[in-house]
Design an enzyme around this catalytic site. Structure first.
Site, PDB file in Angstrom:
ATOM      1  N   SER A   1       0.825  -1.208   0.000  1.00  0.00           N
ATOM      2  CA  SER A   1       0.000   0.000   0.000  1.00  0.00           C
ATOM      3  C   SER A   1       0.864   1.266   0.000  1.00  0.00           C
ATOM      4  O   SER A   1       0.384   2.343  -0.322  1.00  0.00           O
ATOM      5  CB  SER A   1      -0.925   0.008   1.226  1.00  0.00           C
TER       6      SER A   1
ATOM      7  N   SER B   1      -0.125  -4.963  10.161  1.00  0.00           N
ATOM      8  CA  SER B   1      -0.919  -4.983  11.402  1.00  0.00           C
ATOM      9  C   SER B   1      -2.419  -5.027  11.115  1.00  0.00           C
ATOM     10  O   SER B   1      -3.125  -4.064  11.322  1.00  0.00           O
ATOM     11  CB  SER B   1      -0.573  -3.781  12.304  1.00  0.00           C
TER      12      SER B   1
END
Lengths: 646, 305
Positions: free
Chosen positions: A483, A553
């Protein structure tokens, strides 16, 4: 069929005549009944339903319309020929199981002259551990049913172990279907000898054996003529006489969890709760935990007037003489024998959810009226409930039972479960799904939580930060693989460096190869990965650094955990929002291709979930801005959040 | 200080009372916007009495909600106003506006009456006020399918009961965590039996609707059920005429759907006596159960209490 000729329920259920002749006398007697809760353990084959049906039937808890349909059903689908099939009274559950309805525990009621009974009936083999633990948690007594023809089976051991685990003090070992072994004393003696040996092995100190037949009614309500060699109590008589837990608890020191502070006006301040143990009287000296402040009981307030004393099991409202701070979750206790306060424990945990235990993840814990965050370590061992073997385990699955250390985010008031169920029994709740995922029992607090005090240091975190002329921050980048987290974080760090600020970037490269090289990519390992990174980030923040972390995460719970570890405002969550399709198209490291080809397992976005942040401090849409623009916004956010200007 | 230990066992009614009070206090402490459903019947009367005890000297920290069908007995409406006033609680009354407009009634519309006035009406009222926890007076002994019902029963945002997704209840620990829009039905009388309810009413001297006691009342016998002609909306079928009989009710609901029993019991002890000697179970008087097989289970999934 040796049916009913030797049943004489009238000795125990001699109610009808009195009801008809003198209802007031009857009511007077029945107002003084006590109550016993028990659980029956055994499968359908052991005659459990038949026994419960028999108890309901004998106590006249069945009405004529129910009886008529029972008789009709017995002839239609019963297994007892023209006789009444008692099992049908309680087996409405089979049909429900077919409809896919989860049945954990069904509760049934009956009463005799002396007591009202609540029976927890836990049907089924699947989910048995979860169901039985649930039913047993409120039980005073357990009936372990053994089929006289079969003797002690694996499930007998399992039921006994679970009943013992939950701390049921009264065990009845009922050798059932004695009619099918011709009431043979030798058969009974052998089974009881076997059971005694087993009971010793697992630490059961006492139990009450009895030979019965639920179907034929032997030794249920009255002594059976078929077992002249048995001189112990009959079942109902025993159920009527054992001491209930709440009564036994009166002998222990006072403990009452405060549920609700009663404050109708400025002149009245009362603390409402149910007394867990002990006795309380006006004038008693008490201590409020966790504050440790002491006071004296002024009044025991109820709608029916003040009480001279209240005992374990009663719900009351206490007024104290001194105004001291006391709120929901606090415990009012005997002043000189208070319960302990700690934050690390050894516990037994029964896992009850489809999703396995994730060691290191933060769960809600409810114990009494205390509600805290807690994390569970990897279990020391798991128990095989069939043979009580201790197995090595990294986690616990549905119905798994294990012993593990747990720690809470603040000290809680507790007592070992063996001494006090109310202050030692807890449930764990998943923070995202809100499901009750586990039941647990605290055994003792770990010495280190009592004795290890933080070393006071002269150079504290404020001093570290001041020297660097900055405020510490943990800037947490989260988002899918590819990303742009690392790219943006890297640019942010360069800008901070140029501003003369002290920072450090934690990312996959410098963490996965060292500190966390023993961890893989299962959900459990991902949780542990983030937990360790969080601890490192916290230490670096204590040293005054601006810590940048760039990890996928994927779980909200872990990100929330890091947030909760830091002072308010020091945690900045940055959601690097790149749609899966865009990240996959970029595929800088070629990982998506591998994942699609099945060469990489548990890949976030493909076969492992990413939980989008609810309220990140910043959301960076990488389809709308360049990494440079993003870095500028983030640096502004970090610096702009300081309480002084550069 | 250690007391000399002379233990005094609590009676079964004391323990049931204490359990219900504990449950109510948990809800008051943890729910954001609780409400007590009040149906004016004997179970509601006991529940309300327990709420007063739980929070004394404060009034219970939640309002009462009556989901009205406009077809209750006249004496129930009288009792409703009095009970709320005595308790010092706010009384909310909800009548489904759509059912009102369409003139839905038990004579012409059968089970649609219950669905629209009660099931839909309850959902409307809960949504309108944003209640996240609602006390109900249901008991586990009422009916086979209720034996396995939890004390805290979770409903999705559209009020559906998902039997596959209920939470285990251990010890006295109730998990009230929920997502936005979800709500909880709480049944503090779960472990009470019909006899417990009557004994408690007797012992605590709780005021109940006089219809529970026998008196001469105008009745019609229809399909083996004794109905009371409570007002002039009663639709007589051909050949029917009101006959005065000495009757009382074991449960109270919409008067055209509630069967009476012939009885001479005019005091509470006599009611209990009759109940103990009687041979039909409580719900037989409710026409609603005879509608369809397994009807309770189905109604519950749709959101009926």
């Amino acid at each position: 069929m040796t049916h009913s000729e030797d049943i004489n329920p009238d000795t125990i259920y001699k109610t009808d005549a009195l009801i008809a002749e003198d209802i007031d006398a009857y009511l007077e007697t029945h107002q003084h009944k006590t109550m016993l809760r028990f659980i029956t353990c055994g499968s359908v084959d052991d005659g459990k339903s038949t026994l419960i049906g028999r108890l309901l039937y004998d106590s006249k808890m069945i009405f004529e319309d129910q009886l008529a349909s029972l008789e009709a059903d017995s002839k239609k689908v019963g297994t007892q020929g023209q006789e009444i099939d008692f099992a049908l009274l309680v087996d409405g559950l089979a049909a429900e199981r077919e409809q896919g309805i989860t049945i954990d525990v069904a509760y049934r009621f009956f009463a005799t002259e002396k007591r009202k009974f609540i029976v927890a009936d836990t049907p089924g083999h699947e989910q048995y551990t979860r169901n039985m633990v649930t039913g047993a948690s409120t039980a005073d007594l357990a009936i372990i049913l053994i089929d006289a023809r079969q003797g002690i089976l694996t499930q007998t051991r399992r039921h006994s172990y679970l009943a013992h685990l939950i701390g049921i003090k009264h065990l009845v070992v009922a050798v059932n279907k004695m009619d099918l072994v011709d009431y043979d004393e030798a058969v009974y003696d052998q089974i009881i000898a076997d059971y005694t040996a087993f009971a010793e092995e697992i630490g059961i100190k006492a139990f009450t054996p009895m030979p019965i037949s639920g179907l034929a009614g032997d030794n249920i309500t009255s002594k059976s003529a078929h077992t002249p060699w048995y001189d112990g109590p009959v079942l109902v008589e025993h159920l009527e006489n054992v001491e209930v837990m709440a009564t036994a608890n009166q002998a222990n020191p006072l403990r009452m969890t405060v549920q609700w502070v009663n404050r109708p006006n400025l002149d009245f301040r009362g603390f409402s709760g149910q007394i867990a143990s002990g006795i309380v009287k006006p004038g008693d000296h008490i201590r409020v935990l966790p504050s440790g402040k002491t006071s004296t009981v002024k009044r025991i307030v109820t709608m029916d007037g003040d009480l001279d004393q209240a005992v374990a099991g009663q719900s009351v409202t206490l007024m104290l003489t001194e105004e001291i701070d006391c709120s929901r979750g606090d415990v009012i206790a005997a002043a000189d024998i208070p319960p302990q306060v700690a934050d690390q424990f050894e516990s037994t945990i029964v896992w009850m959810d489809e999703a396995e235990l994730l060691p290191g993840r933060s769960y809600w814990m409810k114990i009494g009226a205390q509600f805290v965050s807690t994390t569970v370590q990897s279990p020391k061992y798991q128990v095989n409930v069939n043979n009580m073997e201790q197995l090595a385990a990294k986690t616990l699955d549905l119905n798994g039972i294990g012993v593990a250390e747990i720690s809470t985010d603040r000290p809680i008031i507790f007592e070992p479960y063996e001494e006090n169920r109310d202050l030692g029994g807890f449930i764990l709740i998943d923070k995202i799904t809100n499901a009750t995922v586990a039941a647990g029992m605290l055994h003792f607090c770990l010495r280190r939580s009592q004795n290890v005090h933080w070393q006071d240091v002269d150079i504290d975190r404020a001093a570290h930060a001041l020297q660097k002329r900055q405020e510490p921050r943990v800037v947490w980048f989260t988002g899918l693989s590819g990303s742009g987290k690392s790219t943006i974080a890297n640019m942010v760090e360069k800008r901070l460096h140029a501003l003369g600020k002290h920072s450090f970037l934690l990312d996959g490269d410098n963490v996965r190869h060292g500190l966390n090289k023993d961890l893989g990519f299962t959900d459990a390992d991902r949780v542990e990965n983030i937990r360790r990174i969080a601890e490192v980030a916290k230490l670096m923040a204590d040293a005054g650094l601006i810590v940048l972390t760039a990890f996928i995460s994927p779980f909200r719970a872990e990100r929330q955990l890091v947030r909760s570890m830091l002072p308010d405002d020091e945690f900045i969550e940055i959601f690097v929002d790149t749609p899966l399709s865009v990240a996959e198209e970029r595929d800088v490291k070629g990982l998506y291709k591998k994942a699609r080809a099945g060469e990489l397992k548990n890949f976030t976005g493909i076969d492992s979930d990413y939980e989008v942040p609810d309220n990140p401090e910043l959301r960076i849409d990488t389809t709308k801005m360049s990494p440079e623009e993003a870095a500028e916004i983030i640096v502004d956010k970090i610096v702009g959040s300081w309480s002084y200007t550069i | 200080m250690q007391h000399p230990v002379t233990t005094t066992p609590l009676t079964h009614l004391q323990r049931l009372e204490s359990e219900a009070i504990h449950i109510m206090r948990e809800v008051a402490a943890e729910a954001e916007n609780p409400v007590m459903l009040y149906s004016v019947g004997k179970d509601s009367a006991v529940m309300l009495h327990l709420a007063k005890k739980a929070f004394y000297p404060s009034p219970p920290p939640f309002p009462l909600l009556h989901v009205d069908t406009t077809w209750k007995f006249q004496e129930m409406y009288k009792m409703r106003a009095k009970a709320a006033k005595d308790a010092g609680m706010e009384l909310l009354i909800h009548q489904n506006p759509e059912a009102k407009e369409r003139g839905i009634n038990p004579f012409d519309h059968g089970s649609l009456h219950t669905d629209m006035w009660k099931t839909q009406g309850l959902k409307q009222a809960l949504d309108e006020h944003g209640f996240d926890a609602a006390f109900g007076g249901a008991r586990r002994d009422e009916e086979k399918s209720r034996a396995k019902e939890r004390i805290f029963s979770f409903r999705s945002a559209n009020h559906r009961w998902d039997p596959k997704n209920q939470r285990p209840e251990l010890w006295k620990l109730y998990n009230m965590q929920k997502s936005k829009g979800e709500s909880i039905r709480v049944f503090p009388l779960s472990n009470w039996t019909e006899l417990d309810i009557w004994q408690y009413i007797h012992l605590e001297n709780i005021e109940i609707v006089p219809l529970y006691l026998s008196a001469p009342r105008p009745t019609v016998e229809r399909d083996g059920i004794l109905l009371m002609v409570d007002d002039d909306r009663f639709q007589f079928e051909e050949g029917e005429e009101p006959v005065e009989r000495s009757i009382r009710f074991r449960t109270l609901g919409c008067y055209p759907l509630t069967g009476a029993v012939e009885s001479t019991a005019t005091t509470l002890p006599q009611i209990i006596q009759e109940m103990l000697l009687t041979t039909t179970s409580e719900r037989q008087g409710r026409a609603i159960d005879h509608d369809q097989a397994a009807s309770m289970e189905k109604k519950k999934q749709e959101g009926y209490f």
